[in-house]
Design a protein around this motif. Structure first.
Motif, PDB file in Angstrom:
ATOM      1  N   ALA A  50      23.579 -73.981 -26.909  1.00 53.52           N
ATOM      2  CA  ALA A  50      23.708 -75.351 -26.306  1.00 53.52           C
ATOM      3  C   ALA A  50      22.201 -75.823 -25.870  1.00 53.52           C
ATOM      4  CB  ALA A  50      24.588 -75.526 -25.232  1.00 53.52           C
ATOM      5  N   SER A  51      21.317 -74.761 -25.697  1.00 52.02           N
ATOM      6  CA  SER A  51      19.936 -75.007 -24.756  1.00 52.02           C
ATOM      7  C   SER A  51      19.186 -75.284 -25.536  1.00 52.02           C
ATOM      8  CB  SER A  51      19.515 -73.308 -23.932  1.00 52.02           C
ATOM      9  OG  SER A  51      19.396 -72.220 -25.205  1.00 52.02           O
ATOM     10  N   LEU A  69      20.181 -78.581 -26.742  1.00 54.80           N
ATOM     11  CA  LEU A  69      19.627 -80.387 -25.172  1.00 54.80           C
ATOM     12  C   LEU A  69      18.272 -80.404 -26.031  1.00 54.80           C
ATOM     13  CD1 LEU A  69      21.736 -79.316 -22.719  1.00 54.80           C
ATOM     14  CD2 LEU A  69      22.207 -81.157 -23.377  1.00 54.80           C
ATOM     15  N   GLY A  79      18.087 -77.560 -20.541  1.00 54.85           N
ATOM     16  CA  GLY A  79      18.432 -78.600 -21.115  1.00 54.85           C
ATOM     17  C   GLY A  79      18.619 -78.924 -20.403  1.00 54.85           C
ATOM     18  N   CYS A  80      19.194 -79.567 -19.084  1.00 55.17           N
ATOM     19  CA  CYS A  80      19.452 -80.472 -18.855  1.00 55.17           C
ATOM     20  C   CYS A  80      18.592 -81.247 -18.324  1.00 55.17           C
ATOM     21  CB  CYS A  80      20.645 -80.842 -17.496  1.00 55.17           C
ATOM     22  SG  CYS A  80      22.117 -80.393 -18.448  1.00 55.17           S
ATOM     23  N   ASP A 126      27.660 -78.637 -16.677  1.00 54.77           N
ATOM     24  CA  ASP A 126      28.293 -77.552 -16.928  1.00 54.77           C
ATOM     25  C   ASP A 126      29.335 -77.204 -17.743  1.00 54.77           C
ATOM     26  OD1 ASP A 126      28.435 -76.453 -14.965  1.00 54.77           O
ATOM     27  OD2 ASP A 126      27.874 -74.745 -14.768  1.00 54.77           O
ATOM     28  N   ASP A 154      23.670 -72.282 -19.507  1.00 53.32           N
ATOM     29  CA  ASP A 154      23.729 -72.596 -20.625  1.00 53.32           C
ATOM     30  C   ASP A 154      22.486 -73.646 -20.893  1.00 53.32           C
ATOM     31  OD1 ASP A 154      25.451 -70.552 -21.947  1.00 53.32           O
ATOM     32  OD2 ASP A 154      26.853 -71.619 -21.302  1.00 53.32           O
ATOM     33  N   THR A 155      22.316 -74.589 -19.861  1.00 52.84           N
ATOM     34  CA  THR A 155      22.314 -76.358 -19.513  1.00 52.84           C
ATOM     35  C   THR A 155      21.587 -75.834 -18.481  1.00 52.84           C
ATOM     36  OG1 THR A 155      23.902 -77.002 -18.046  1.00 52.84           O
ATOM     37  CG2 THR A 155      24.868 -76.599 -20.530  1.00 52.84           C
ATOM     38  N   VAL A 158      29.402 -81.395 -19.975  1.00 50.96           N
ATOM     39  CA  VAL A 158      28.579 -82.142 -20.403  1.00 50.96           C
ATOM     40  C   VAL A 158      28.593 -83.740 -21.256  1.00 50.96           C
ATOM     41  CG1 VAL A 158      25.733 -82.361 -20.982  1.00 50.96           C
ATOM     42  CG2 VAL A 158      27.414 -79.748 -20.122  1.00 50.96           C
ATOM     43  N   SER A 204      16.709 -69.551 -22.961  1.00 52.51           N
ATOM     44  CA  SER A 204      16.640 -70.055 -21.521  1.00 52.51           C
ATOM     45  C   SER A 204      16.388 -69.353 -20.312  1.00 52.51           C
ATOM     46  CB  SER A 204      17.793 -71.068 -21.293  1.00 52.51           C
ATOM     47  OG  SER A 204      17.558 -71.833 -20.379  1.00 52.51           O
TER      48      SER A 204
END
Length: 276
Positions: A197-198, A201, A225-226, A248, A221-222, A251, A104
Motif C-alpha cells: 500500500a505504501s 500511494l 503515503g497519505c 488506514d 502502511d499509509t 482509504v 515506509s
C-alpha cells in the motif's frame, strides 16, 4: 528542492536498511521464516530492517517515540513527534521473490493541546530494488529524489488506472470488497493489486496510478503515503469522506474529480444490495 535535515535522517535510515533487504532478497529461499498469523509472515529480514531503522532514527532523535510494525509502540517525550515505521511493506511479495516492496517512514506531531496525535509532517517511501525515494514534507510538496510530484490530471474514470488491495485469509471483508469492486471495475480503465500500500500511494502521488482504495490497513502502511498524495495535490479520505491525518482502516484517494467519483461509487456500493 533541497532535502531538510529530517528527510535526510529518514532517507539515510531507509537506505541503510534497504541495502540489507537487497542482499536478503537475492537469497530469499534461505531466509528463516516464522508464521505470525494466517497468511501473514514475518521474516528474519523484516526484523533486521526494523532494528536498523530504529537504531538510526533513535540516534538522530533520541527523545522521539516510535510506532513499529513488529516491535509495537515505544513511548518517547509526549511533547515531541513520533516515528511511524514499516520496515518491509510487501513482505509476502518479498518472501515469494516478487520485486515489489518498500520501506515506509513517517513523522507524526502531537496535538498542541496534548489530547493525542495530529498531522503527519514528513514521510518517505523507499523502494530498495529501484533505488527510488518518494518523500514529502507538510507544505513543501511531494518529491521523487529532486523531481516534484503531481497527481494525475485525468478527470474521467474511463481513463483511470486504479490501485487496490484485496482481502486474504484472516484479513479483510471479502463481501465488502466484492461490492466495491463490482461498482468500480466496470467504470475504469483497469484495476491493479500489487501488494504494498505504501508504494501504491507513492505511485498515485507520482501520477502512475489515478486512484486507490483499500481497507483494513495499519498506520505504518499509509502514514507516509497519505502525506505524499496530499502534498502532490491529491485527496485522501476514509469511506465516510473524512480527511484524517492517517487514513488506514479505510482509504480512498485520487485527484479532486476522481476522488469524488470513486467515493460516490464506493458509498453507493456499500449502501446497495449485497453482491451474490
Amino acid at each position: 528542492m533541497a532535502l531538510s535535515g529530517l528527510i535526510r535522517v529518514m532517507e539515510r535510515a531507509a537506505r541503510k536498511a534497504g541495502g540489507r533487504l537487497r542482499r536478503d532478497f537475492g537469497e530469499v529461499e534461505h531466509l528463516q521464516v516464522s508464521r505470525k498469523g494466517p497468511s501473514d509472515f514475518v521474516s528474519k529480514a523484516d526484523r533486521a530492517a526494523e532494528r536498523t531503522i530504529y537504531d538510526e532514527l533513535l540516534q538522530a532523535r533520541p527523545d522521539w517515540g516510535f510506532v513499529l510494525e513488529e516491535a509495537g509502540e515505544i513511548e518517547g517525550d509526549p511533547a515531541k513527534p513520533r516515528w511511524i515505521v514499516d520496515p518491509l511493506d510487501g513482505t509476502s511479495n518479498f518472501l515469494h521473490g516478487i520485486p515489489h516492496f518498500a520501506i515506509s517512514i513517517a513523522v507524526q506531531e502531537p496535538k498542541l493541546d496534548g489530547s493525542g496525535w495530529g498531522d503527519v509532517i514528513a514521510g518517505a517511501v523507499y523502494q530498495p530494488l529501484t533505488d527510488e525515494t518518494f518523500w514529502a514534507e507538510k507544505s513543501r510538496g511531494a518529491w521523487l529524489h529532486d523531481a516534484r510530484l503531481r497527481v494525475s490530471g485525468r478527470r474521467t474514470l474511463s481513463e483511470a488506472l486504479i490501485a487496490t488491495g484485496t482481502p486474504f485469509q484472516g484479513h479483510g471483508d471479502f463481501g465488502e470488497w466484492t461490492r466495491i469492486f463490482s461498482a468500480i471495475g466496470p467504470q475504469v480503465a483497469g484495476i491493479r493489486r500489487y501488494g504494498a500500500a505504501s508504494l501504491d500511494l507513492a505511485w498515485l502521488a507520482a501520477g502512475r496510478f489515478d486512484g486507490f482504495w483499500e481497507s483494513d490497513l495499519s498506520p505504518w502502511d499509509t502514514a507516509a503515503g497519505c502525506l505524499l498524495v496530499r502534498e502532490a495535490g491529491g485527496f485522501v479520505s476514509d469511506y465516510r469522506g473524512r480527511s484524517l491525518p492517517i487514513c488506514d482502516k479505510q482509504v480512498v484517494a485520487g485527484n479532486d474529480p476522481l476522488h469524488s467519483r470513486l467515493h460516490k461509487l464506493l458509498v453507493g456500493a456499500l449502501k446497495g444490495p449485497e453482491v451474490k
